[in-house]
Design a protein around this motif. Structure first.
Motif, PDB file in Angstrom:
ATOM      1  N   PRO A  87      42.143  70.916  55.228  1.00 43.95           N
ATOM      2  CA  PRO A  87      43.181  70.355  54.316  1.00 43.95           C
ATOM      3  C   PRO A  87      42.703  70.069  52.988  1.00 43.95           C
ATOM      4  O   PRO A  87      41.469  69.930  52.749  1.00 43.95           O
ATOM      5  N   VAL A  88      43.708  69.948  51.889  1.00 48.16           N
ATOM      6  CA  VAL A  88      43.173  70.041  50.609  1.00 48.16           C
ATOM      7  C   VAL A  88      42.969  68.403  50.508  1.00 48.16           C
ATOM      8  O   VAL A  88      43.343  67.734  51.010  1.00 48.16           O
ATOM      9  N   ARG A  89      41.996  68.189  49.708  1.00 53.04           N
ATOM     10  CA  ARG A  89      41.548  66.668  49.254  1.00 53.04           C
ATOM     11  C   ARG A  89      41.163  66.756  47.867  1.00 53.04           C
ATOM     12  O   ARG A  89      40.786  67.908  47.237  1.00 53.04           O
ATOM     13  N   ASP A  90      41.236  65.601  47.335  1.00 53.63           N
ATOM     14  CA  ASP A  90      40.919  65.566  45.737  1.00 53.63           C
ATOM     15  C   ASP A  90      39.476  65.747  45.687  1.00 53.63           C
ATOM     16  O   ASP A  90      38.392  65.443  46.319  1.00 53.63           O
ATOM     17  N   GLY A  91      39.174  66.490  44.520  1.00 57.98           N
ATOM     18  CA  GLY A  91      37.645  66.539  44.100  1.00 57.98           C
ATOM     19  C   GLY A  91      36.938  67.500  45.141  1.00 57.98           C
ATOM     20  O   GLY A  91      35.634  67.872  44.737  1.00 57.98           O
ATOM     21  N   ILE A  92      37.482  68.101  46.019  1.00 58.61           N
ATOM     22  CA  ILE A  92      36.317  68.999  46.685  1.00 58.61           C
ATOM     23  C   ILE A  92      36.095  70.271  45.985  1.00 58.61           C
ATOM     24  O   ILE A  92      37.063  70.793  45.106  1.00 58.61           O
ATOM     25  N   ASN A  93      35.023  70.851  46.431  1.00 60.66           N
ATOM     26  CA  ASN A  93      34.416  72.213  45.495  1.00 60.66           C
ATOM     27  C   ASN A  93      34.631  73.212  46.693  1.00 60.66           C
ATOM     28  O   ASN A  93      33.664  73.407  47.433  1.00 60.66           O
ATOM     29  N   VAL A  94      35.437  74.168  46.194  1.00 63.57           N
ATOM     30  CA  VAL A  94      35.614  75.321  47.142  1.00 63.57           C
ATOM     31  C   VAL A  94      35.199  76.576  46.610  1.00 63.57           C
ATOM     32  O   VAL A  94      35.429  76.811  45.391  1.00 63.57           O
ATOM     33  N   VAL A  95      34.435  77.265  47.406  1.00 60.32           N
ATOM     34  CA  VAL A  95      33.857  78.687  46.692  1.00 60.32           C
ATOM     35  C   VAL A  95      34.289  79.471  47.908  1.00 60.32           C
ATOM     36  O   VAL A  95      33.728  79.518  49.007  1.00 60.32           O
ATOM     37  N   SER A  96      34.596  80.888  47.363  1.00 53.70           N
ATOM     38  CA  SER A  96      34.823  81.907  48.354  1.00 53.70           C
ATOM     39  C   SER A  96      33.598  82.314  49.061  1.00 53.70           C
ATOM     40  O   SER A  96      32.677  82.470  48.392  1.00 53.70           O
TER      41      SER A  96
END
Lengths: 489, 160
Positions: A87-96
């Motif tokens: 789930p999307v959450r505020d402030g998470i850092n996602v890298v492919s």
């Protein structure tokens, strides 16, 4: 800015949560609470989510339910995270993801809290079979632990927008996502049912514990010791071979349903559907409802695989069905730009010179499902390969008990069928457990259901293949006893 | 060619399955046509009909319509999960009323102009919506069409 979100739909009123901001490959992404990371990125036009181990080939969304490896990414430095069920959450850092990652150095299991739970029944999977089973157990006040790897309950019901066939007693006439809402609401009535979402059952241990990794802000290593277990892990979409079948834009039919029907994100502009079984026919109709142009449905056999009523529905909206055709390749830089289709000869080989080219950005594979048997197999249940059932399935009795005493199964895991029978199988498994626990008042209803399932419902000629598959996997109590003692049956 | 190859249900097929009401009954006023030629395990239409005009003795049989009980109300049209039921009224000379299920955008309304689509999605004329009501997001739309295309018109596209 590209925006693939659907704001007007004939069937679904999409309710989006509050605005969430996170970063993806260094960019600020705006999403809505309740979306998966992948869905929110797809809505903005992202199509490539990881690359092959050598980095050369892009990978796009495929299954969208956490079963394949096309979207493995880093979320807050944790590699191999399936962002389709994160789930999307505020402030998470996602890298492919990019090839095979190194394990993160700074992560330790010491910080993970261990929790041991004793329960009457553990139900793994919260689709139609698992939910129905849990509810029937809850009605009797039995302690139930219900787990699902998704962050939402309902399994694949949540993306089914058509009214279900069947019997009104088993939610016939009600749209799939509405059934999910109803069942999930009913769960709340029973205080003895404890539900865990984002909970991955990773393995069963000899001491009788099921290990379940519960993700979240405070991850938990949940060790459940149940008296009885119901495994209802469902099925995964099949892939077929053709050139460039890993190109983004080639997607499972269910993947597209997740995007457009669960998250309200249009999976493409121009689509080709491969496979004319009910899934292919239904997804084509749903694409039209989502405003996607469907150029055709390709079927390798000489006849349409699904029901005529579903075929008629798409035909009258102008979608051609090409029987005796197969897809031979897709082309495009980083994502599908065109698909090549050819007629096949009597041996199902493509006929040279018969190729047709379609300018599409979406190729949906609706070529069948295979049961998610891995957990059950790890537990040591006797399995059997049955093509009519979709592959490897557990051998069981008509009461849905496997070769491991006290371990039951229900739904597509037991052989590919559909939701009505999943509800019924879940209920049969639950009643049999209740019988063992002393609730003998359920026996009459359980036996009535077994009779209805085998001697009426499954007698329909249009599902005879599925019935054959289920029949081949079902043994008598005596045969099961022999199997348990290691004897041939 | 059979509908299993084309996805197009033919008149002959419906006659063979005893699913097509007689011309006499059709010209007497609205009646449902259950275009459900396969033995699907489903009985939604049976419980949907307020007049007990539809029956099945086993859940998977092809449904049977009693032409004397059916008044062509169209309740089954909105409830059939297969969107396989239509109501046809041939009681007015030279024209026909076809009632069909509709689950696309935009929403229909009385008086709307529509393109008439045949079983292959070809536009075969224009018509007018004379009645539209909705059940659980499935619109039940009645359109006035030329009398000779009552068997062909099976979908509409609303002219925006």
């Amino acid at each position: 800015m590209l925006d693939y979100r659907i704001y007007e739909h004939p069937i679904i009123d999409f309710k989006r949560g509050r605005l969430i901001k996170f970063t993806y490959n260094g960019n600020i992404i705006e999403a809505y609470e309740g979306e998966s990371i992948l869905a929110s990125l797809y809505a903005l036009g992202y199509r490539v989510f990881s690359r092959s181990p050598d980095g050369s080939r892009p990978r796009g969304a495929f299954c969208m339910i956490g079963k394949c490896s096309s979207c493995l990414s880093y979320v807050n430095n944790v590699p191999n995270t399936r962002i389709c069920i994160e789930p999307v959450r505020d402030g998470i850092n996602v890298v492919s993801g990019d090839g095979i990652p190194e394990p993160p150095a700074n992560i330790s299991s010491a910080s993970v809290r261990k929790e041991i739970v004793d329960t009457d029944v553990l139900v793994i999977g919260a689709g139609p079979a698992g939910l129905q089973a849990a509810l029937k157990l809850g009605e009797k006040g039995v302690d139930v632990v219900l787990v699902t790897d998704h962050f939402r309950l309902g399994g694949q019901l949540v993306k089914q927008t058509h009214k279900f066939f069947g019997d009104t007693r088993y939610y016939g006439g009600v749209r799939g996502f509405k059934i999910a809402e109803k069942l999930v609401n009913e769960l709340k009535k029973y205080s003895t049912i404890k539900t865990y979402t984002r909970a991955f059952a990773y393995g069963f241990f000899g001491e009788g514990y099921m290990g379940i990794a519960v993700q979240g802000e405070e991850p938990v290593n949940l060790l459940v010791k149940p008296r009885y277990t119901i495994i209802a892990t469902g099925a995964t979409e099949r892939m077929i071979l053709f050139e460039n079948n890993d190109l983004p834009g080639v997607m499972g039919a269910g993947g597209a349903q997740t995007l457009m029907n669960e998250y309200g994100v249009r999976p493409g502009e121009n689509a080709l559907v491969v496979g004319s079984g009910n899934v292919g026919l239904i997804v084509a109709y749903q694409l039209l409802q989502a405003g996607v142009r469907v150029h055709g449905i390709i079927e390798i056999m000489r006849e349409i695989g699904g029901w005529i009523v579903h075929a008629a529905k798409v035909r009258r909206h102008g979608v051609p069905i090409l029987t005796g055709h197969t897809i031979t390749r897709v082309e495009g830089a980083e994502k599908v730009e065109k698909a090549i289709v050819a007629a096949v000869d009597d041996k199902l080989n493509p006929i040279q010179g018969s190729e047709k080219e379609y300018s599409v950005d979406l190729v949906l594979l609706a070529v069948g499902l295979q049961p998610n048997y891995a957990l059950l197999s790890q537990m040591g249940a006797t399995m059997k390969y049955i093509p009519e059932a979709g592959g490897l399935v557990p051998v069981r009795t008509k009461y849905m008990e496997t070769s491991i005493p006290g371990v039951f199964v229900a739904g597509d895991l037991t052989g590919i069928e559909e939701a009505t029978t999943a509800f019924i199988e879940g209920e049969i498994a639950a009643y049999t457990i209740l019988e063992r626990m002393g609730f003998t008042d359920v026996i009459t209803e359980r036996d009535r259901l077994v009779d209805f399932l085998w001697n009426e419902y499954r007698m329909s000629p249009v599902i005879s293949r599925a019935r054959q598959g289920k029949l081949k996997a079902t043994v008598t109590e005596e045969e099961m006893e022999k199997l348990r003692r290691g004897m041939d049956i | 060619m059979s509908s299993k190859r084309t996805g197009i249900i033919t008149k002959e097929e419906l006659v063979e399955k005893k699913l097509l009401p007689s011309m006499e009954r059709l010209s007497n006023g609205p009646i449902a046509i259950l275009e459900c030629p396969e033995e699907i395990p489903c009985n939604i239409c049976v419980s949907a009909c307020p007049f007990n005009a539809i029956s099945k003795s086993r859940i998977y049989e092809v449904p049977r319509l009693n032409p004397d009980k059916c008044i062509g109300c169209g309740v089954c049209v909105g409830k059939c999960p297969g969107l396989a039921i239509f109501v046809v009224d041939l009681s007015k000379p030279g024209k026909a009323y076809v009632t069909l299920p509709y689950e696309m955008l935009p929403s229909p309304s009385k008086g709307a102009r529509v393109e008439l689509l045949d079983r292959e999605g070809r536009v075969i004329g224009e018509g007018t919506v004379v009645k539209a009501w909705v059940y659980e997001k499935t619109w039940v739309v009645t359109v006035e069409v030329p009398g000779d295309v009552w068997f062909d018109v099976r979908a509409v596209r609303i002219v925006r």
